[in-house]
Structure formats: structure tokens, C-alpha cells
Enzyme design. Structure first.
Site, PDB file in Angstrom:
ATOM      1  N   ARG A 173      51.366  11.417  15.132  1.00  0.00           N
ATOM      2  CA  ARG A 173      50.644  12.612  15.581  1.00  0.00           C
ATOM      3  C   ARG A 173      51.471  13.463  16.543  1.00  0.00           C
ATOM      4  NH1 ARG A 173      47.453  12.140  20.288  1.00  0.00           N
ATOM      5  NH2 ARG A 173      47.777  10.239  21.455  1.00  0.00           N
ATOM      6  N   ARG A 177      59.131  20.718  16.329  1.00  0.00           N
ATOM      7  CA  ARG A 177      59.071  22.118  15.900  1.00  0.00           C
ATOM      8  C   ARG A 177      60.473  22.717  15.875  1.00  0.00           C
ATOM      9  NH1 ARG A 177      54.580  22.839  19.962  1.00  0.00           N
ATOM     10  NH2 ARG A 177      52.688  22.196  18.866  1.00  0.00           N
ATOM     11  N   ARG A 251      45.354  -0.819  26.853  1.00  0.00           N
ATOM     12  CA  ARG A 251      46.137  -0.455  28.031  1.00  0.00           C
ATOM     13  C   ARG A 251      45.239   0.379  28.944  1.00  0.00           C
ATOM     14  NH1 ARG A 251      50.617  -2.934  29.518  1.00  0.00           N
ATOM     15  NH2 ARG A 251      51.674  -1.055  30.221  1.00  0.00           N
ATOM     16  N   ARG A 281      54.195   9.600  34.085  1.00  0.00           N
ATOM     17  CA  ARG A 281      54.155  11.051  34.240  1.00  0.00           C
ATOM     18  C   ARG A 281      53.516  11.402  35.581  1.00  0.00           C
ATOM     19  NH1 ARG A 281      49.356  12.940  29.967  1.00  0.00           N
ATOM     20  NH2 ARG A 281      47.775  11.419  30.623  1.00  0.00           N
ATOM     21  N   GLU A 302      51.147   8.601  37.464  1.00  0.00           N
ATOM     22  CA  GLU A 302      50.365   7.793  36.535  1.00  0.00           C
ATOM     23  C   GLU A 302      51.153   6.558  36.102  1.00  0.00           C
ATOM     24  OE1 GLU A 302      48.774   8.197  31.979  1.00  0.00           O
ATOM     25  OE2 GLU A 302      48.301   9.861  33.340  1.00  0.00           O
ATOM     26  N   TYR A 350      41.491   5.611  19.185  1.00  0.00           N
ATOM     27  CA  TYR A 350      41.876   6.679  20.096  1.00  0.00           C
ATOM     28  C   TYR A 350      41.292   7.972  19.562  1.00  0.00           C
ATOM     29  CZ  TYR A 350      44.315   9.876  23.067  1.00  0.00           C
ATOM     30  OH  TYR A 350      44.574  10.868  23.979  1.00  0.00           O
ATOM     31  N   ASP A 352      40.350  12.122  20.613  1.00  0.00           N
ATOM     32  CA  ASP A 352      40.367  13.253  21.538  1.00  0.00           C
ATOM     33  C   ASP A 352      38.934  13.739  21.765  1.00  0.00           C
ATOM     34  OD1 ASP A 352      43.125  13.442  22.026  1.00  0.00           O
ATOM     35  OD2 ASP A 352      43.434  14.480  20.120  1.00  0.00           O
TER      36      ASP A 352
END
Length: 374
Positions: A173, A177, A251, A281, A302, A350, A352
Site C-alpha cells: 500500500r 511516484r 504492536r 518518527r 513515537e 489494519y 484507516d
């Protein structure tokens, strides 16, 4: 009115509660073991800086589903927001996802789109025809060097294992580009609610037929009560069945919180790709609301770790052993006639935010159709 129990006051639970409440046919009780609504999308203003904080990590709403976009906007104003993620590797700052600027900067080139595409194809491992693991997918996709720079260390920290142990689906995913578009998402609609996610979910739950009980733990099948016509469960599927077949692997993440004057990093999210940096991050929350002006700032480092019994599960690992355990729980779910399992934890996927809302709307509509209420 028929009594319905909804376990979890995140988006899944709130969408179902709102949809059912509007029919006027149900008395809905929403319970959540936390002391706030919103689940992991919970936002609140920091008492020191007044910055709107994404308490459980960054949440940028993005979807190409106009129905979902219109639905969430009916509960509050969403401001346009483009997530432009940066990654630091060996002292250099790069744009993610990998795009034409990233490729040219990394290799010291000035390729056009066609040249860059040909170059990346030449870097890929042609011996890998059917990638099964994260590592194989990355090496086939972008080659050894880009894999080591942007994926290897970050992924090892995030998942706590060598990327060769992870399924290829995790990477599929992530786009590459061959233009200078550094928008992290491809979706048509992208934004963040002006007053935060908590305000959106609060409005979903504001109905005379909805009662919210916080700090209220639901123990799964042990708490199943005949007084409820139906239960919508959004907690962990293994917890519902008291872990009888074992715990599913997750996790989790935790944060170290800092405040400072001015602007700390100049961007909402910066990844730290090298394995030697312990955190994955840093997110600086004032940059999620560029329409606001704040003199001070708050930012989170994080960190990722294995999920212990007392931790909040974040990312389902979905390793081979997990999927075998999941099959056993799913078999038990099929035996239940008045319980619906909904959302990321209850389906061990998972998802969104837009997927969660879409599925919750669909689930509520199917329930009402079955009940003859549609």
C-alpha cells in the site's frame, strides 16, 4: 424501545450509535473502558500550549468515497490538509512517499519521469518474481539501496522483527511516484476537523436515545446480557472470548512528550529511518492545524514495542501463527446470532478511518434492513 449495547466509543461505535438512534426505535448504551470518547482518534487541546493534540498519534482523514466524506462533514467542518511526510536518513531530509525528488536527491541525479522509472526498474531485484515477504517486495519494488535507506530500519523498529519475517502485503500500500507529488495519500478528499476528532464523535453520540458510560470495562462473552437485543462489539476479538485460543499479536506505540517555544521541526511528521535512532518518527501537533497560530509547540517522539496485556493494541501483526489463531476466533463469531464484530480490533485488520466509517455505516444499515427498519 429495544436495548442495544455498543462496546467502544470510537468511530465504529459512534457511527452505529448515531445511525440506530435516529430511527427512534432503539435505546443505545455505549460503553468504553477509557475515560474519554474517540478511541485512538481522541484529540484534546494541550493545557500549556493550547495546541490541538492527536493523543494517540497522527490522524489525517482521507478518502475517495464521497458518501463517507459527506457523512463526516455533516458533524463538523473539515479543513483541507495535505500530509507531506519527511524522512531523515544519514543526515539528509527526504520526501515520502518516494517520488521524483526523493529519487533524484538520493542518487544525485536530475532524472525526468521516464528516466527515473527506468532507473528504479534497473535497481529492482529481477530474481524475485513472486515476493512473499516485506523484504522481497521492497527489493523487487525499489531495489536494495532505497529499501535499506527508507524501509529497513524504520520497519524493523516499527514491527520489532526483521522485515523478511513480515508479509509483503504491508508494503503493497506504499506508492512510488515518478513526479514531484509529495502528498502522502492519493485520495480525492483529505482533511482534518477544525475542532478535532473528539468534537466530531461527540456530535455523533449526542442523541436522547444514546447513553455513554466511560470507564466501563466490558468482559466479552462473560458480560453478555440477555437484556440487550443486540451487541455491537469493537474491542479485541481475542479478549471477547477471554483469550481461549491464545492472544493475537499486535504492536503498540508509546510517546515521549516535549514542549518548546516557536517551531521545533517545521513539519507535522518526520520519520527517522535509521535503526540506530530508537524512535520511528516525531510528530509536531501545531502543524496539523496550519489555520491556527501558536507561539509555543508540543511534539511527540513515537516508539514501537510488543503489546503487553496492559497496553493499547495498535497494529495487528497478522503473522502466520496469528492467522491460525484468528480462524478459531472467527469460527466462534459465526456461532453468535446477536453480536456484531466491527472495526480494527474486532476484525483484526489494519483499517484507516474512512474504512472504519464505511464499514460501520454498512453494518448499521444491514442491521436495520434485517430488522425491517430501513
Amino acid at each position: 424501545m429495544k436495548k442495544v449495547l455498543i462496546v467502544g466509543a470510537g468511530f465504529s461505535g459512534a457511527v452505529v450509535a448515531n445511525t440506530l438512534a435516529k430511527t427512534g426505535k432503539y435505546q443505545i448504551e455505549v460503553v468504553d473502558e477509557r475515560n474519554h470518547i474517540g478511541g485512538n482518534c481522541f484529540t484534546e487541546r494541550d493545557s500549556v500550549t493550547n495546541v490541538m493534540v492527536h493523543k494517540y498519534g497522527p490522524h489525517i482523514f482521507h478518502t475517495s468515497n464521497e458518501k463517507v466524506w459527506n457523512y463526516v462533514n455533516s458533524f463538523g467542518s473539515f479543513r483541507p490538509f495535505v500530509n507531506r511526510v519527511k524522512s531523515i536518513y544519514k543526515g539528509e531530509v527526504y520526501s515520502l512517499p518516494i517520488n521524483l525528488h526523493t529519487i533524484n536527491q538520493f542518487y544525485g541525479k536530475s532524472f525526468g519521469p521516464a528516466e527515473a522509472k527506468k532507473w528504479i526498474e534497473s535497481q529492482g531485484d529481477v530474481s524475485i518474481t513472486d515476493p512473499k515477504t516485506f523484504e522481497e517486495q521492497a527489493k523487487k519494488f525499489v531495489g536494495e539501496k532505497l529499501y535499506k535507506a527508507f524501509f529497513y530500519g524504520y520497519t524493523k523498529k516499527q514491527w520489532g522483527t526483521e522485515p523478511r519475517n513480515l508479509p509483503a502485503s504491508i508494503l503493497k500500500r506504499l506508492p512510488v511516484r515518478f513526479n514531484y507529488d509529495d502528498n502522502y495519500y492519493n485520495d480525492v478528499f483529505q482533511g482534518i476537523p477544525k475542532e478535532g476528532y473528539t468534537a466530531i464523535i461527540q456530535k455523533m453520540l449526542e442523541h436522547a436515545n444514546v447513553q455513554v458510560k466511560l470507564g466501563n470495562h466490558f468482559s466479552g462473552e462473560k458480560d453478555k446480557n440477555s437484556e440487550y437485543h443486540h451487541i455491537f462489539y469493537t474491542g479485541p476479538i481475542d479478549a471477547y472470548f477471554s483469550f481461549r485460543f491464545g492472544r493475537l499479536g499486535y504492536r503498540t506505540v508509546y510517546f515521549k512528550e516535549y514542549r518548546a517555544d516557536g517551531d521545533f521541526q517545521g513539519n507535522a511528521v518526520i520519520n527517522y529511518a535509521e535503526e540506530e535512532v530508537p524512535y520511528t518518527r516525531v510528530h509536531e501537533h501545531k502543524h496539523f492545524t496550519p489555520w491556527e497560530d501558536h507561539k509555543a509547540t508540543i511534539y511527540f517522539e513515537e516508539y514501537s514495542k510488543e503489546t503487553d496485556a496492559e497496553d493499547i493494541p495498535y497494529y495487528p501483526k497478522r503473522l502466520e501463527e496469528d492467522m491460525e489463531i484468528l480462524k478459531q476466533y472467527e469460527s466462534e463469531v459465526q456461532k453468535l446470532t446477536n453480536v456484531t464484530f466491527l472495526g480494527r480490533l474486532a476484525t483484526y485488520r489494519y483499517l484507516d478511518m474512512h474504512h472504519i466509517i464505511e464499514e460501520a455505516l454498512d453494518s448499521a444499515e444491514k442491521f436495520l434492513a434485517k430488522e425491517g427498519q430501513s
